[in-house]
Motif scaffolding. Sequence first.
Motif, PDB file in Angstrom:
ATOM      1  N   THR A  28      52.003  53.624  36.580  1.00 11.30           N
ATOM      2  CA  THR A  28      51.182  54.827  36.735  1.00 11.30           C
ATOM      3  C   THR A  28      50.670  54.977  38.164  1.00 11.30           C
ATOM      4  O   THR A  28      50.402  53.986  38.843  1.00 11.30           O
ATOM      5  N   ASP A  29      50.529  56.233  38.601  1.00 14.49           N
ATOM      6  CA  ASP A  29      49.980  56.571  39.926  1.00 14.49           C
ATOM      7  C   ASP A  29      50.763  55.931  41.064  1.00 14.49           C
ATOM      8  O   ASP A  29      50.191  55.475  42.048  1.00 14.49           O
ATOM      9  N   THR A  30      52.080  55.922  40.940  1.00 18.07           N
ATOM     10  CA  THR A  30      52.946  55.312  41.949  1.00 18.07           C
ATOM     11  C   THR A  30      53.666  56.393  42.744  1.00 18.07           C
ATOM     12  O   THR A  30      54.104  57.389  42.193  1.00 18.07           O
ATOM     13  N   ILE A  31      53.773  56.178  44.042  1.00 15.72           N
ATOM     14  CA  ILE A  31      54.571  57.032  44.911  1.00 15.72           C
ATOM     15  C   ILE A  31      55.833  56.253  45.247  1.00 15.72           C
ATOM     16  O   ILE A  31      55.763  55.111  45.708  1.00 15.72           O
ATOM     17  N   VAL A  32      57.002  56.863  45.012  1.00 11.33           N
ATOM     18  CA  VAL A  32      58.278  56.214  45.305  1.00 11.33           C
ATOM     19  C   VAL A  32      58.890  56.914  46.511  1.00 11.33           C
ATOM     20  O   VAL A  32      59.125  58.121  46.492  1.00 11.33           O
ATOM     21  N   ALA A  33      59.149  56.159  47.577  1.00 11.23           N
ATOM     22  CA  ALA A  33      59.651  56.712  48.836  1.00 11.23           C
ATOM     23  C   ALA A  33      61.059  57.272  48.697  1.00 11.23           C
ATOM     24  O   ALA A  33      61.840  56.824  47.853  1.00 11.23           O
ATOM     25  N   MET A  34      61.387  58.238  49.543  1.00 12.16           N
ATOM     26  CA  MET A  34      62.702  58.858  49.536  1.00 12.16           C
ATOM     27  C   MET A  34      63.781  57.806  49.825  1.00 12.16           C
ATOM     28  O   MET A  34      63.634  56.982  50.720  1.00 12.16           O
ATOM     29  N   GLY A  35      64.846  57.834  49.039  1.00 15.53           N
ATOM     30  CA  GLY A  35      65.964  56.923  49.236  1.00 15.53           C
ATOM     31  C   GLY A  35      65.789  55.547  48.640  1.00 15.53           C
ATOM     32  O   GLY A  35      66.696  54.725  48.717  1.00 15.53           O
ATOM     33  N   ALA A  36      64.633  55.264  48.042  1.00 16.08           N
ATOM     34  CA  ALA A  36      64.429  53.962  47.403  1.00 16.08           C
ATOM     35  C   ALA A  36      65.388  53.840  46.228  1.00 16.08           C
ATOM     36  O   ALA A  36      65.759  54.832  45.603  1.00 16.08           O
ATOM     37  N   VAL A  37      65.806  52.618  45.926  1.00 11.34           N
ATOM     38  CA  VAL A  37      66.682  52.354  44.785  1.00 11.34           C
ATOM     39  C   VAL A  37      65.933  51.417  43.844  1.00 11.34           C
ATOM     40  O   VAL A  37      65.739  50.245  44.151  1.00 11.34           O
ATOM     41  N   VAL A  38      65.486  51.967  42.709  1.00 16.93           N
ATOM     42  CA  VAL A  38      64.690  51.192  41.751  1.00 16.93           C
ATOM     43  C   VAL A  38      65.659  50.456  40.831  1.00 16.93           C
ATOM     44  O   VAL A  38      66.358  51.065  40.030  1.00 16.93           O
ATOM     45  N   THR A  39      65.699  49.115  40.962  1.00 16.21           N
ATOM     46  CA  THR A  39      66.650  48.302  40.206  1.00 16.21           C
ATOM     47  C   THR A  39      66.002  47.472  39.116  1.00 16.21           C
ATOM     48  O   THR A  39      66.700  46.822  38.346  1.00 16.21           O
ATOM     49  N   LYS A  40      64.647  47.454  39.081  1.00 18.77           N
ATOM     50  CA  LYS A  40      63.933  46.665  38.079  1.00 18.77           C
ATOM     51  C   LYS A  40      62.655  47.402  37.695  1.00 18.77           C
ATOM     52  O   LYS A  40      62.319  48.428  38.281  1.00 18.77           O
ATOM     53  N   SER A  41      61.947  46.859  36.752  1.00 24.00           N
ATOM     54  CA  SER A  41      60.686  47.455  36.335  1.00 24.00           C
ATOM     55  C   SER A  41      59.578  46.965  37.264  1.00 24.00           C
ATOM     56  O   SER A  41      59.382  45.759  37.429  1.00 24.00           O
ATOM     57  N   ILE A  42      58.870  47.905  37.891  1.00 25.68           N
ATOM     58  CA  ILE A  42      57.743  47.590  38.777  1.00 25.68           C
ATOM     59  C   ILE A  42      56.485  48.049  38.049  1.00 25.68           C
ATOM     60  O   ILE A  42      56.186  49.239  38.019  1.00 25.68           O
ATOM     61  N   ALA A  43      55.783  47.117  37.436  1.00 27.24           N
ATOM     62  CA  ALA A  43      54.667  47.442  36.544  1.00 27.24           C
ATOM     63  C   ALA A  43      53.355  47.724  37.277  1.00 27.24           C
ATOM     64  O   ALA A  43      52.441  48.293  36.682  1.00 27.24           O
ATOM     65  N   GLU A  44      53.229  47.344  38.547  1.00 20.79           N
ATOM     66  CA  GLU A  44      51.983  47.563  39.271  1.00 20.79           C
ATOM     67  C   GLU A  44      51.635  49.044  39.319  1.00 20.79           C
ATOM     68  O   GLU A  44      52.518  49.886  39.393  1.00 20.79           O
ATOM     69  N   THR A  45      50.347  49.355  39.294  1.00 29.19           N
ATOM     70  CA  THR A  45      49.888  50.737  39.360  1.00 29.19           C
ATOM     71  C   THR A  45      49.203  50.984  40.700  1.00 29.19           C
ATOM     72  O   THR A  45      48.843  50.043  41.413  1.00 29.19           O
ATOM     73  N   ASP A  46      49.012  52.271  41.034  1.00 30.05           N
ATOM     74  CA  ASP A  46      48.336  52.660  42.285  1.00 30.05           C
ATOM     75  C   ASP A  46      49.005  52.033  43.503  1.00 30.05           C
ATOM     76  O   ASP A  46      48.351  51.423  44.338  1.00 30.05           O
ATOM     77  N   THR A  47      50.335  52.169  43.597  1.00 30.95           N
ATOM     78  CA  THR A  47      51.072  51.556  44.695  1.00 30.95           C
ATOM     79  C   THR A  47      52.010  52.556  45.344  1.00 30.95           C
ATOM     80  O   THR A  47      52.286  53.626  44.815  1.00 30.95           O
ATOM     81  N   ILE A  48      52.518  52.155  46.503  1.00 32.13           N
ATOM     82  CA  ILE A  48      53.589  52.869  47.177  1.00 32.13           C
ATOM     83  C   ILE A  48      54.797  51.946  47.151  1.00 32.13           C
ATOM     84  O   ILE A  48      54.708  50.776  47.531  1.00 32.13           O
ATOM     85  N   VAL A  49      55.929  52.473  46.668  1.00 35.37           N
ATOM     86  CA  VAL A  49      57.137  51.686  46.449  1.00 35.37           C
ATOM     87  C   VAL A  49      58.248  52.247  47.312  1.00 35.37           C
ATOM     88  O   VAL A  49      58.376  53.472  47.462  1.00 35.37           O
ATOM     89  N   GLY A  50      59.068  51.389  47.895  1.00 33.89           N
ATOM     90  CA  GLY A  50      60.197  51.852  48.684  1.00 33.89           C
ATOM     91  C   GLY A  50      61.159  50.734  48.980  1.00 33.89           C
ATOM     92  O   GLY A  50      60.892  49.568  48.700  1.00 33.89           O
ATOM     93  N   GLY A  51      62.307  51.078  49.553  1.00 32.16           N
ATOM     94  CA  GLY A  51      63.292  50.093  49.967  1.00 32.16           C
ATOM     95  C   GLY A  51      64.499  50.044  49.052  1.00 32.16           C
ATOM     96  O   GLY A  51      64.568  50.715  48.038  1.00 32.16           O
ATOM     97  N   VAL A  52      65.470  49.217  49.466  1.00 28.08           N
ATOM     98  CA  VAL A  52      66.696  49.006  48.702  1.00 28.08           C
ATOM     99  C   VAL A  52      66.905  47.499  48.606  1.00 28.08           C
ATOM    100  O   VAL A  52      67.257  46.881  49.605  1.00 28.08           O
TER     101      VAL A  52
END
Length: 72
Positions: A28-52
């Motif tokens: 919940t409340d997660t921002i996923v950066a452009m071009g990121a590749v989500v390959t697993k479950s990221i359970a943390e909340t209130d985060t910014i996620v990105g990368g490959v």
Amino acid sequence: AMDRAIRIGRRCYLRPAVPFAPGSGVGTDTIVAMGAVVTKSIAETDTIVGGVPAKVIKPRSDDARHVFERFW
């Protein structure tokens, strides 16, 4: 059998071109950066996620919060 459902938490903001692998997702409340590749479950909340592959880059700070009020 593996659960292949993709789970996206509430009030998330996904930038364009973000593929999700089967069984992956973000919290919940997660921002996923452009071009990121989500390959697993990221359970943390209130985060910014990105990368490959995608990982938590940093927590969202209180002064950088945005309220997304538009619903599709």
